[in-house]
Design a protein around this motif. Structure first.
Motif, mmCIF file in Angstrom:
data_model
loop_
_atom_site.group_PDB
_atom_site.id
_atom_site.type_symbol
_atom_site.label_atom_id
_atom_site.label_comp_id
_atom_site.label_asym_id
_atom_site.label_seq_id
_atom_site.Cartn_x
_atom_site.Cartn_y
_atom_site.Cartn_z
ATOM 1 N N UNK A 142 -0.174 14.948 -3.461
ATOM 2 C CA UNK A 142 0.432 13.615 -2.732
ATOM 3 C C UNK A 142 -0.138 13.017 -1.997
ATOM 4 N N UNK A 143 -0.255 11.437 -2.183
ATOM 5 C CA UNK A 143 -1.612 10.933 -0.821
ATOM 6 C C UNK A 143 -0.564 9.259 -0.938
ATOM 7 N N UNK A 144 -0.692 9.060 0.258
ATOM 8 C CA UNK A 144 0.208 7.040 0.685
ATOM 9 C C UNK A 144 -0.609 5.980 -0.356
ATOM 10 N N UNK A 165 7.661 3.987 -1.666
ATOM 11 C CA UNK A 165 7.051 3.757 -0.176
ATOM 12 C C UNK A 165 7.301 4.100 1.353
ATOM 13 N N UNK A 166 8.651 4.575 0.987
ATOM 14 C CA UNK A 166 9.273 5.725 2.416
ATOM 15 C C UNK A 166 8.306 6.930 2.306
ATOM 16 N N UNK A 167 8.094 7.063 0.806
ATOM 17 C CA UNK A 167 6.768 8.751 1.118
ATOM 18 C C UNK A 167 5.780 8.551 1.734
ATOM 19 N N UNK A 168 5.698 7.125 1.347
ATOM 20 C CA UNK A 168 4.147 6.824 1.636
ATOM 21 C C UNK A 168 3.611 6.966 3.289
ATOM 22 N N UNK A 169 4.778 5.781 3.823
ATOM 23 C CA UNK A 169 4.843 5.935 5.235
ATOM 24 C C UNK A 169 4.821 7.109 5.814
ATOM 25 N N UNK A 170 5.790 8.213 5.143
ATOM 26 C CA UNK A 170 5.492 9.445 5.458
ATOM 27 C C UNK A 170 4.189 10.535 5.671
ATOM 28 N N UNK A 210 0.019 3.246 8.822
ATOM 29 C CA UNK A 210 -0.450 2.547 8.435
ATOM 30 C C UNK A 210 0.106 1.231 8.010
ATOM 31 N N UNK A 211 -0.041 -0.059 8.600
ATOM 32 C CA UNK A 211 0.804 -0.482 8.797
ATOM 33 C C UNK A 211 1.560 -2.077 7.280
ATOM 34 N N UNK A 212 -0.166 -2.075 6.530
ATOM 35 C CA UNK A 212 0.265 -2.292 5.154
ATOM 36 C C UNK A 212 1.476 -1.388 4.626
ATOM 37 N N UNK A 213 1.957 -0.402 4.554
ATOM 38 C CA UNK A 213 2.612 0.235 3.773
ATOM 39 C C UNK A 213 3.785 0.255 4.480
#
Length: 360
Positions: free
Chosen positions: A156-158, A181-186, A191-194
């Motif tokens: 797993x990676x953003x 995307x919720x997982x990405x911001x976790x 990261x503002x772009x996420x």
């Protein structure tokens, strides 16, 4: 082939046996259909239970009277409506049994003629493995999303979840895009772009409405990056929707002031300002949302490659209508009308989709 034929034959025989048991039990109970409706006894028990509760002090007198009156009303209604049950005439029963058996035999015959009982199974894991072994650029968005989901379970990676969100959006699945995307911001909360992409995916789910959750997400994006134009733009839209039109205009003017004079987005923002100021604002188009635009563009591309998808055409027409893009809506509607001219149900769904209100 033989094992599949045996399986479906056995399944058909079991279905016929189950139907026969049901019909026989129904035939045996038919002579008793004139007996008293069993629901009457239920209401009588309710009256007794009401009295028991009142006698134990668990129900106030006024409540007891109201409950007894309601139960009594239902009891009288059931008694008045009680009648004899319906039974098929004896002469019709063989016909009904033959019809039930005929349906099963027709289904089995159709499968043997049109089906492919010898076709090998295609487990999803094997298909994903074959997609992973090929060129990723040749995969459709749903296939790419399946490959990415498997890879992210291992590592797993953003950034991987960001690509997964884009694939899910192009697959016309904004809910799955939001989950990715919720997982990405976790994994990368800084990261503002996420955060901005997550807000755009929430807009796609709500058909453009800036919900309370979307506002929180966009606010976090702006906190991390005050230059986040899309997040600021949609926060201004949400501010206007909540009734603060003057504040929304100030926010939009601040965004426009930061853009170079030749930036094409200035025209969009100026149009949004005029719409907010008007008594009855129309659709605030503004800068094209990356997530919404990719979702609709991906759907349009998929229909160009595989046009035989009536549900897809309905979604495309509705998407253009919701976005306020009348030209593309009408073009897609005309093409879909020609393609499905002989299918009234599809044409009706297309007309309803074209009449969808633009998002506010």
């Amino acid at each position: 082939m033989a094992p599949m034929v045996v399986f479906w034959t056995a399944a058909g025989l079991l279905a016929v046996a189950a139907a026969a048991v049901i019909l026989l039990r129904a035939a045996r109970s038919a002579p008793q259909s004139g007996q008293e409706d069993p629901t009457l006894d239920v209401y009588r028990r309710q009256l007794a239970e009401i009295d028991d509760l009142a006698d134990r002090g668990l129900m106030e007198p006024a409540e007891r009277e109201a409950a007894r009156a309601e139960a009594g009303r239902r009891l009288l209604g059931a008694a008045e409506s009680a009648g004899t049950g319906w039974t098929a005439p004896t002469g019709q029963r063989p016909v009904l049994l033959a019809a039930a058996a005929g349906v099963g035999l027709a289904a089995l015959s159709g499968y043997l003629v049109l089906g492919q009982p010898g076709l090998a199974d295609q487990p999803l894991d094997q298909r994903i493995e074959s997609w992973r072994a090929g060129r990723l650029t040749d995969l459709t968005p749903p296939q790419l999303a399946a490959v990415l989901r498997g890879a992210l379970e291992v590592r797993p990676e953003a950034e991987g979840y960001r690509f997964l969100a884009l694939a899910e959006a192009q697959s016309d699945n904004p809910a799955a895009a939001a989950r990715a995307l919720r997982r990405a911001v976790e994994l990368a909360p800084g990261r503002a772009d996420l955060w901005e992409m997550l807000g755009l995916s929430l807009l796609a789910r709500s058909e453009g409405e800036v919900t309370a959750e979307a506002r929180q997400v966009f606010a976090e994006a702006v906190r991390l990056d005050p230059r986040s134009l899309a997040a600021r733009f949609h926060l201004a839209r949400g501010r206007a929707a909540s009734g603060d039109r003057e504040g929304a205009v100030r926010d939009l003017q601040a965004i426009a002031a930061e853009l170079p004079p030749e930036d094409p987005r200035r025209a969009d923002i100026d149009a949004a300002i005029r719409e907010v100021r008007s008594p009855a604002p129309a659709v605030a188009e503004g800068p094209a949302s990356e997530m919404i635009g990719q979702m609709v563009a991906g759907l349009a591309k998929r229909l160009r490659d595989n046009p035989e998808d009536p549900d897809g055409w309905v979604r495309l027409v509705r998407s253009y209508a919701v976005l306020g893009d009348a030209a593309r809506r009408d073009a897609a509607l005309d093409e879909a009308r020609r393609r499905y001219a002989g299918q009234p149900q599809v044409l009706d769904e297309l007309e309803k989709a074209a009449a969808a209100e633009p998002m506010k």
